[in-house]
Design a protein around this motif. Structure first.
Motif, mmCIF file in Angstrom:
data_model
loop_
_atom_site.group_PDB
_atom_site.id
_atom_site.type_symbol
_atom_site.label_atom_id
_atom_site.label_comp_id
_atom_site.label_asym_id
_atom_site.label_seq_id
_atom_site.Cartn_x
_atom_site.Cartn_y
_atom_site.Cartn_z
ATOM 1 N N LYS A 24 0.844 -1.194 0.000
ATOM 2 C CA LYS A 24 0.000 0.000 0.000
ATOM 3 C C LYS A 24 0.875 1.237 0.000
ATOM 4 O O LYS A 24 1.816 1.341 0.787
ATOM 5 N N GLN A 25 0.563 2.162 -0.887
ATOM 6 C CA GLN A 25 1.266 3.432 -0.910
ATOM 7 C C GLN A 25 0.449 4.436 -0.106
ATOM 8 O O GLN A 25 -0.770 4.463 -0.186
ATOM 9 N N HIS A 26 1.137 5.244 0.667
ATOM 10 C CA HIS A 26 0.472 6.185 1.562
ATOM 11 C C HIS A 26 0.556 7.618 1.072
ATOM 12 O O HIS A 26 0.475 8.538 1.877
ATOM 13 N N ILE A 27 0.719 7.810 -0.231
ATOM 14 C CA ILE A 27 0.810 9.169 -0.755
ATOM 15 C C ILE A 27 -0.579 9.654 -1.150
ATOM 16 O O ILE A 27 -1.430 8.863 -1.558
ATOM 17 N N PRO A 28 -0.832 10.954 -1.032
ATOM 18 C CA PRO A 28 -2.138 11.485 -1.418
ATOM 19 C C PRO A 28 -2.307 11.507 -2.939
ATOM 20 O O PRO A 28 -1.333 11.349 -3.695
ATOM 21 N N LEU A 29 -3.530 11.737 -3.371
ATOM 22 C CA LEU A 29 -3.846 11.724 -4.798
ATOM 23 C C LEU A 29 -3.080 12.797 -5.555
ATOM 24 O O LEU A 29 -2.588 12.546 -6.657
ATOM 25 N N TRP A 30 -2.942 13.996 -4.970
ATOM 26 C CA TRP A 30 -2.232 15.060 -5.682
ATOM 27 C C TRP A 30 -0.774 14.676 -5.930
ATOM 28 O O TRP A 30 -0.212 14.982 -6.975
#
Length: 95
Positions: A24-30
């Protein structure tokens, strides 16, 4: 209209890259969009360096290089995001 196209391509490449990276990547959509855009530019640069930027028909090699670039940038972006934001999360959980 060209900026809208860049954002759409960045979104699509970023989401595909996130789906292909295990875990799972924890980066936001932007940040996913930004990483996809940077990966697209990186893939285009590599395609130009190896001489496959312009071909007849669909530029499959260039598109694959863009996706590989997006995967690399999303992976690195996730690592950087976790290293910056990870300490704050850990301190809240310990308190």
């Amino acid at each position: 209209m060209s900026w809208l196209w860049v954002i759409i391509v960045g979104l699509v490449l970023g989401l595909i890259a996130r789906a292909l990276i295990p875990g799972k990547q924890h980066i936001p959509l932007w940040l996913t969009i930004l990483c996809g855009i940077l990966g697209s530019f990186l893939g285009n640069a590599v395609a130009g360096w190896i001489g496959v930027a312009e071909t007849k028909g669909v530029d499959w090699t260039r598109h694959v290089l863009q996706l590989i670039g997006a995967i690399v940038i999303v992976f690195l972006g996730d690592m950087l995001w976790n290293s910056i934001r990870g300490d704050k999360r850990g301190s809240r959980q310990r308190a």
